[in-house]
Write an enzyme that holds these catalytic residues in place. Structure first.
Site, PDB file in Angstrom:
ATOM      1  N   HIS A 180      -5.443  -1.539   7.991  1.00 15.30           N
ATOM      2  CA  HIS A 180      -6.555  -1.844   7.069  1.00 15.30           C
ATOM      3  C   HIS A 180      -7.594  -0.727   7.004  1.00 15.30           C
ATOM      4  CE1 HIS A 180      -9.754  -3.867   9.917  1.00 15.30           C
ATOM      5  NE2 HIS A 180      -9.286  -2.758  10.432  1.00 15.30           N
ATOM      6  N   ASP A 181      -7.508   0.239   7.902  1.00 17.88           N
ATOM      7  CA  ASP A 181      -8.452   1.363   7.876  1.00 17.88           C
ATOM      8  C   ASP A 181      -8.134   2.388   6.795  1.00 17.88           C
ATOM      9  OD1 ASP A 181     -10.053   0.523  10.014  1.00 17.88           O
ATOM     10  OD2 ASP A 181      -8.782   1.492  11.503  1.00 17.88           O
ATOM     11  N   GLU A 195      -3.388  -8.155  11.062  1.00 22.37           N
ATOM     12  CA  GLU A 195      -4.515  -7.966  10.154  1.00 22.37           C
ATOM     13  C   GLU A 195      -4.880  -9.299   9.509  1.00 22.37           C
ATOM     14  OE1 GLU A 195      -6.098  -5.220   9.917  1.00 22.37           O
ATOM     15  OE2 GLU A 195      -4.745  -3.510  10.101  1.00 22.37           O
ATOM     16  N   GLU A 197      -8.396  -4.578   3.025  1.00 21.93           N
ATOM     17  CA  GLU A 197      -7.606  -5.744   3.411  1.00 21.93           C
ATOM     18  C   GLU A 197      -6.620  -6.028   2.282  1.00 21.93           C
ATOM     19  OE1 GLU A 197      -8.038  -6.775   6.467  1.00 21.93           O
ATOM     20  OE2 GLU A 197      -9.786  -5.471   6.682  1.00 21.93           O
TER      21      GLU A 197
END
Length: 335
Positions: free
Chosen positions: A245-246, A273, A300
């Protein structure tokens, strides 16, 4: 009780940063640690941190109205269950998270308009570099980040271990494993398992101490490197928690393709996640998505978006295992 009007609800939302910044100041000044041995007056707390007494009283009074701290008839303040979370010496401490959120993250969110209008990363604009480069150059903030992640992820780790069965995995590689707290928890539950902790060289040096303290150094190989270049071979399953998600789709696909390249046939991919649900129900992940926009530049994703991401990297998404926390285990297999 009468339902608040839409105007009142919006007003409360707009003042949300008042609370988060008050929590930050209380955490930064160590107010909860100063109260762990018993109630104290604002004057006593101010003297311990070189602060102005009346201002300290106003800060604690405001937080007490939210259930954080409690004021007695003698104007002495004490801890509440919420305030206990701000102590630095308790399991699941949120103190470092409050500090991190109140400093760089707060400043970055002040530039949300910039990120929404340009689609680019507010943190990079403010600090002149990506967040993970910033942490490498600022050891004090890196330590706070590590401690904050433990506070965030502690509940998630227990929920993950309750929901997903890791038995049968002989070697688990934790990619981007940070300070090793997740991997050590898994290894403790599964004593026959061995682990590989992989992260940037400076990060894994900090992790070695934690793994040794846990008595797991003989069962855990620590490897430094960049997952944009390669990841270690030799694992049956590859765990990536709060890594994908980064990053945007291009960089996330690069990471997953490197995992695919290192993985043997039949290996498992375990991405942990938030999975964005459809509809308008409250979702922590949808707000976390804004943090990904302004701080690291990631996002996300929905189930469909994870399926597309997996296929682009050569994986088949086999199932999504929800947990009691805000995260799910998104399992994949190498095709």
């Amino acid at each position: 009780m009468e339902q608040p009007s839409p105007q009142e609800q919006i007003s409360r939302m707009l003042s949300g940063y008042w609370i988060s910044q008050a929590l930050y100041v209380a955490a930064k000044l160590g107010r909860a640690d100063l109260l762990k041995d018993g109630p104290r007056t604002a004057d006593e707390l101010a003297s311990a941190t070189n602060s102005q007494p009346r201002s300290v009283y106003r800060l604690l009074c405001g937080l007490a109205s939210m259930g954080v701290f409690a004021e007695s008839d003698l104007h002495r303040f004490s801890l509440t269950p919420l305030a206990e979370c701000l102590r630095s010496d308790v399991p699941g401490s949120q103190r470092s998270l409050a500090i991190m959120t109140g400093e760089e993250h707060y400043q970055a969110f002040g530039q949300l308009l910039y990120s929404v209008q340009t689609g680019t990363i507010a943190f990079d604009k403010l600090y002149g570099m990506p967040v993970f480069d910033f942490l490498q150059k600022h050891p004090e903030q890196a330590q706070i980040f590590d401690e904050a992640m433990v506070g965030v992820h502690g509940r998630e780790t227990a929920a993950m271990l309750d929901a997903y069965d890791f038995s049968g995995i002989r070697v688990l590689a934790d990619i981007g494993g940070g300070n090793g707290s997740v991997l050590t928890a898994v290894l403790r539950k599964y004593p026959a398992m061995r682990g590989i902790l992989f992260d940037l060289p400076g990060v894994v040096e900090r992790a070695k101490t934690n793994i040794q303290a846990a008595g797991l150094f003989e069962r855990c190989q620590v490897v430094g490197g960049s997952f944009f270049e390669s990841v270690p071979q030799g694992a049956d399953a590859y765990l990536l928690r709060h890594i994908i998600h980064d990053w945007d789709d291009e960089k996330a696909t690069t990471i997953l393709r490197n995992v695919h390249r290192a993985m043997s046939a039949g290996g498992k991919l375990l991405v942990v996640e938030s999975v964005i649900p459809p509809g308008n129900e409250p979702s922590f992940g949808k707000l976390l998505d804004l943090a990904m926009l302004v701080i690291p530049g990631g996002e996300e994703r929905t189930q469909e978006e994870y399926q597309e991401l997996y296929e682009a990297a050569g994986f088949r998404l086999t199932r999504i295992v929800p947990t009691k926390a805000e995260v799910s285990v998104i399992e994949g297999e190498k095709e």
